[in-house]
Design a protein around this motif. Sequence first.
Motif, PDB file in Angstrom:
ATOM      1  N   GLN A 136     -36.202  74.573  15.934  1.00 62.44           N
ATOM      2  CA  GLN A 136     -36.452  74.517  15.004  1.00 62.44           C
ATOM      3  C   GLN A 136     -37.931  74.085  14.191  1.00 62.44           C
ATOM      4  O   GLN A 136     -38.982  74.571  12.847  1.00 62.44           O
ATOM      5  CB  GLN A 136     -35.895  72.929  13.693  1.00 62.44           C
TER       6      GLN A 136
ATOM      7  N   ASP B 292     -30.681  75.672  25.170  1.00 59.74           N
ATOM      8  CA  ASP B 292     -30.127  76.368  23.631  1.00 59.74           C
ATOM      9  C   ASP B 292     -29.847  77.826  23.583  1.00 59.74           C
ATOM     10  O   ASP B 292     -30.077  78.256  22.831  1.00 59.74           O
ATOM     11  CB  ASP B 292     -31.048  76.258  22.482  1.00 59.74           C
TER      12      ASP B 292
ATOM     13  N   SER C  99     -42.719  66.681  24.552  1.00 58.17           N
ATOM     14  CA  SER C  99     -40.648  66.662  25.527  1.00 58.17           C
ATOM     15  C   SER C  99     -40.390  65.470  24.768  1.00 58.17           C
ATOM     16  O   SER C  99     -39.116  65.517  24.839  1.00 58.17           O
ATOM     17  CB  SER C  99     -40.963  65.977  27.807  1.00 58.17           C
ATOM     18  N   ARG C 100     -40.518  64.349  23.698  1.00 56.41           N
ATOM     19  CA  ARG C 100     -39.600  63.868  23.210  1.00 56.41           C
ATOM     20  C   ARG C 100     -39.158  64.660  21.945  1.00 56.41           C
ATOM     21  O   ARG C 100     -38.631  63.054  20.814  1.00 56.41           O
ATOM     22  CB  ARG C 100     -40.115  62.006  23.074  1.00 56.41           C
ATOM     23  N   THR C 101     -39.784  65.857  21.143  1.00 53.99           N
ATOM     24  CA  THR C 101     -39.602  65.413  20.115  1.00 53.99           C
ATOM     25  C   THR C 101     -38.142  66.737  19.982  1.00 53.99           C
ATOM     26  O   THR C 101     -37.567  66.640  20.836  1.00 53.99           O
ATOM     27  CB  THR C 101     -40.478  67.288  19.873  1.00 53.99           C
ATOM     28  N   GLN C 102     -37.786  66.436  18.607  1.00 48.51           N
ATOM     29  CA  GLN C 102     -37.010  66.428  19.055  1.00 48.51           C
ATOM     30  C   GLN C 102     -36.731  67.731  18.080  1.00 48.51           C
ATOM     31  O   GLN C 102     -37.320  67.888  16.743  1.00 48.51           O
ATOM     32  CB  GLN C 102     -35.428  65.359  17.398  1.00 48.51           C
ATOM     33  N   ASN C 103     -35.752  68.819  18.327  1.00 48.74           N
ATOM     34  CA  ASN C 103     -35.374  69.874  17.379  1.00 48.74           C
ATOM     35  C   ASN C 103     -36.278  70.941  17.742  1.00 48.74           C
ATOM     36  O   ASN C 103     -36.757  71.330  16.062  1.00 48.74           O
ATOM     37  CB  ASN C 103     -34.609  69.951  16.465  1.00 48.74           C
ATOM     38  N   PRO C 104     -36.876  71.021  19.034  1.00 50.67           N
ATOM     39  CA  PRO C 104     -38.409  71.925  18.550  1.00 50.67           C
ATOM     40  C   PRO C 104     -38.416  73.043  18.071  1.00 50.67           C
ATOM     41  O   PRO C 104     -39.468  73.660  17.565  1.00 50.67           O
ATOM     42  CB  PRO C 104     -38.805  71.795  20.260  1.00 50.67           C
TER      43      PRO C 104
ATOM     44  N   MET D 227     -36.376  66.076  24.942  1.00 51.85           N
ATOM     45  CA  MET D 227     -35.675  67.561  24.265  1.00 51.85           C
ATOM     46  C   MET D 227     -35.023  68.088  24.712  1.00 51.85           C
ATOM     47  O   MET D 227     -34.394  68.367  25.464  1.00 51.85           O
ATOM     48  CB  MET D 227     -37.135  67.698  23.522  1.00 51.85           C
ATOM     49  N   ASN D 228     -33.849  68.770  23.684  1.00 48.65           N
ATOM     50  CA  ASN D 228     -32.970  69.891  24.275  1.00 48.65           C
ATOM     51  C   ASN D 228     -32.972  70.444  24.376  1.00 48.65           C
ATOM     52  O   ASN D 228     -33.742  71.531  23.414  1.00 48.65           O
ATOM     53  CB  ASN D 228     -31.545  69.000  24.109  1.00 48.65           C
TER      54      ASN D 228
END
Length: 382
Positions: A271, A5, A264-269, A1-2
């Motif tokens: 949001q 931000d 850790s693999r969630t996209q856009n945590p 995940m990024n």
Amino acid sequence: MNLADCSSHSATARLLHFGSPGAIYLRRFVGSLHVGRCGSNPTHVKTLRLRSNPPKTLTVTAAMASEAEVAASAKIIDGKMVAKEIRDEITTEVSRMKDAIGVVPGLAVMLIGERKDSATYVRNKKKACESVGINSFEVRLPEDSAETEVLKFISDFNDDPAVHGILVQLPLPKHMNEQNILNAVSIEKDVDGFHPLNIGRLAMRGREPSFVPCTPKGCIELLHRYGFQIKGKKAVVIGRSNIVGMPAALLLQREDATVTIVHSRTQNPEQIVKEADIVISAVGQPDMVRGTWLKPGAVVIDVGINPVEVRRLPLVFFIFHDHILYDATCPRGYRLVGDVCYEEARKVVSAITPVPGGVGPMTIAMLLSNTLSSAKRIHNFQ
Ligand SMILES: Nc1nc(=O)c2c([nH]1)NC[C@@H]1CN(c3ccc(C(=O)N[C@@H](CCC(=O)O)C(=O)O)cc3)C=[N+]21
């Protein structure tokens, strides 16, 4: 995940100037994710403003201070105070039990290896037992002990009627099989609640675990004691560890929250977290959850207890950048910070746990509570 931000945050571009001697502290991030830095303590900002010379810097810091002053401030969920309340309740129950049936609850704690942090935790658990009148039994084994040796102690404690709870301090040395060891603890004495049968029961409707894992139980207890409604709320748990994230999500679900797990693999945590009325964060990344991730009015339980190294420099310096803490008193050479950027979060949310003094003391209080429940159950004492 990024998780990187923070570039748009105004604090990232801030430069400050010191005009008098002092110490500055540099932060080292633990772990592999770059998560940026979050806002500094407004009282420190104010102090800096008084000492600042260049007008340009003065303007910037003054603006920051007044922003901090007008911002609403969250209620602090005082885990230290609630833990004390719970210990007092346990003290009363322990002595009532002793007077009625002559039984004193006992907790066995096993520490394998020489990790300093583990030794400190074990010492604190022992002290906590003493404070409520629970007997504690401690076993310390060297790092290179054989697994069979650990299993032998567990088996003896399983059979010992003076022991009602068994805790094997984690993490174990690398050569040991954690599963084997945790499975060996009798389910009746598994006060950590780590046994797969306990977790299985926790996950099933209509089933009751013998013990609920201490840290997640402490989180829910804080929500209850502060009167926050869980039923029907959107809850997000950040982290999916066996000992905190996963059981915390199961507990919230049992309390009728609608639960999402971010990992850790969630996209856009950010949001997903932004939708949550209740956030429980248990990832072990300092200041990862920024103020911008949080829904205004949310309740935040921060499980992370992250040591952040601080380095003392001999004299004054003027360029400050992100990743630097302004803290003039740090005797231990590190400070503890949560997963959530506290200074940012407190301006957005309605309530938040501090680190330290939040979930940590509750974990230990729940361990004592589980040990008392175990003794009551074994001796059929209500
Ligand atoms: N089998 C097992 N069971 C555990 O419950 C367990 C474990 N292994 N291994 C390690 C983690 C960590 N843990 C903590 C408990 C209390 C504080 C605590 O009280 N912290 C204080 C700060 C203490 C300080 O200042 O250093 C606070 O947050 O206010 C912290 C961490 C239990 N753990």
